[in-house]
Scaffold this active site. Structure first.
Site, PDB file in Angstrom:
ATOM      1  N   ASP A 231      49.073   2.675  61.483  1.00 14.90           N
ATOM      2  CA  ASP A 231      49.947   3.825  60.561  1.00 14.90           C
ATOM      3  C   ASP A 231      51.618   3.952  60.227  1.00 14.90           C
ATOM      4  OD1 ASP A 231      51.524   6.463  62.006  1.00 14.90           O
ATOM      5  OD2 ASP A 231      51.627   5.803  63.879  1.00 14.90           O
ATOM      6  N   LYS A 266      58.277  12.431  57.672  1.00 10.90           N
ATOM      7  CA  LYS A 266      59.700  12.706  57.381  1.00 10.90           C
ATOM      8  C   LYS A 266      60.314  11.750  56.174  1.00 10.90           C
ATOM      9  CE  LYS A 266      57.861  11.875  61.899  1.00 10.90           C
ATOM     10  NZ  LYS A 266      58.439  12.137  63.344  1.00 10.90           N
TER      11      LYS A 266
END
Ligand code: LMR
Length: 413
Positions: A231, A266
């Protein structure tokens, strides 16, 4: 998407009332508590105190406390508005060029050809797609997850049909990675099990593996027949784009099969546009089966991913001037987070490990009840486990934050 919701036992369903038109088709559903992390957004917004501090949900904030749209993104959006000729459907794989450009950024030139890549709705979509693929390949298979981890990992993976098992990861006493304990736990995993790994900037602890540790993980996975599932949601917000990718590159080179879930939310600031990707490395004889199953799972979940954010990322990555501007903006964000880390570390000896960690998050060694007390007494909003989003601090508020936390520091919750 299959349902993750809990339901009452079948006997609680009032078939008789339904037959007479008086019952509810939803009578078996039990109300769920709001997501504790996302609920902080509303709680913070409703707090009228001017000095309140939001170190809750993981969004980047600048010195003024804002989460602005990247200048490179604004330019790409203008270009898109002017030039995009159609918004007609793409396939379930989304924009293949987007996934290939991102693969080059992450894995290096030429690597995309070795991987099956798909665009997904955010990193969460990538995680869910990967988990459903793995559960489809082997229903009920175990996935090992370090503790602590992102609060959404376990429900997401369980909901997809995997069995979540915990391994040791973080030494709370030392505020550091406990690599020996992690490897000892994983050595007991069964062949065929999956190992979930944070690619960089661990959420919530900020600790990272060095390259030798990534190699040891790759060796263990290959030797024990474990599948790494990475991830990667904060690429470029730690030690830089190349350094943050180095471990994942090394891992994927060394293992025969791997899955990588990626978020652009992000590092491109595209949070609500939901931009992500998944890559799978598999044996040559399995490529068609894996690819077609990924497409089929995407089709039943979201048919095809939203295009706008991915089109923006694609244009930035293939336009040298915009790419350079984006890299500079991202580097400035990482530098600001690094500066705040040093301020926290210097502010109290018990926060010293934060200066050695990376990314947006740190887990504070707080005493029981401290999170609620800090919210009540100081308007400081952080996750219930004591995780802070370092970017939520300002140069002006960091000392006040440390002073407020000081009476509560020392003992883990
Ligand atoms: C976080 O951990 O704060 C972010 O990844 C936002 C989220 O979706 O939980």
């Amino acid at each position: 998407m299959t349902s993750d919701r809990q339901a009452r036992p079948a006997g609680a369903f009032d078939d008789g009332a339904l037959a007479t038109g008086g019952g509810s088709h939803f009578a078996t559903l039990i109300p769920e508590a709001p997501d504790a992390l996302l609920a902080l957004i509303g709680l913070h917004a409703a707090d009228p105190r001017p000095g309140k501090i939001d170190v809750g949900v993981g969004v980047y904030r600048d010195a003024a406390g804002a989460t602005p749209v990247f200048a490179a993104v604004k330019q790409a959006e203008r270009w898109l508005a002017d030039t995009q000729a159609s918004k007609s459907y793409l396939g379930p794989e989304g924009d293949a060029r987007f996934a290939a450009l991102l693969a080059e950024l992450l894995f290096g030139a030429g690597a995309a050809a070795e991987l099956i890549g798909l665009q997904t709705p955010g990193g969460t979509g990538a995680l869910r797609l990967g988990a459903e693929l793995l559960a489809r390949a082997a229903p009920g298979r175990s996935i090992w997850v370090g503790t602590p981890t992102w609060a959404n990992h376990a429900p997401l993976l369980t909901g997809a049909g995997l069995v979540v098992r915990s391994h040791r990861f973080f030494d709370a006493e030392q505020s550091d990675l406990d690599f020996g304990a992690m490897m000892a736990d994983l050595d007991a995993a069964a062949a065929g099990d999956i190992v979930l790994l944070h690619g960089c900037c661990h959420n919530p602890t900020g600790v990272s593996f060095d390259l030798a540790q990534w190699e040891a993980i790759a060796e263990l996975c290959a030797r024990r027949g474990l599948l790494p599932f990475v991830d990667l949601a904060y690429h470029g917000l730690g030690a830089g784009l190349d350094a943050d990718a180095a471990g994942v590159r090394r891992l994927v080179e060394r293992v025969p099969e791997a899955v990588v879930a990626y978020s652009c939310d992000k590092n491109f600031g595209l949070y609500r546009d939901r931009v992500g990707a998944i890559w799978v490395k598999t044996q040559s004889g399995r490529v068609d089966a894996v690819r077609s199953n990924l497409y089929a799972l995407a089709r039943v979940n979201w048919s095809m991913p939203p295009d706008h954010g991915a089109a923006v990322v694609r244009h930035i990555l293939e336009t040298p001037a915009l790419r350079a501007e984006w890299i500079a903006e991202l580097a400035a964000m990482a530098a600001r987070i690094g500066m705040l880390r040093q301020r926290l570390a210097a502010g109290d000896p018990r926060l010293e490990p934060i200066g050695r960690q990376q990314g947006m998050f740190a887990l504070l060694p707080l005493a029981q009840g401290a999170v609620a007390a800090l919210r009540r007494e100081h308007g400081i909003y952080m996750a219930g486990n004591g995780r802070i989003n370092i970017a939520g601090l300002g140069e002006a508020s960091v000392d006040r934050f440390v002073a407020a936390c000081a009476p509560h520091l020392g003992q883990r919750q």
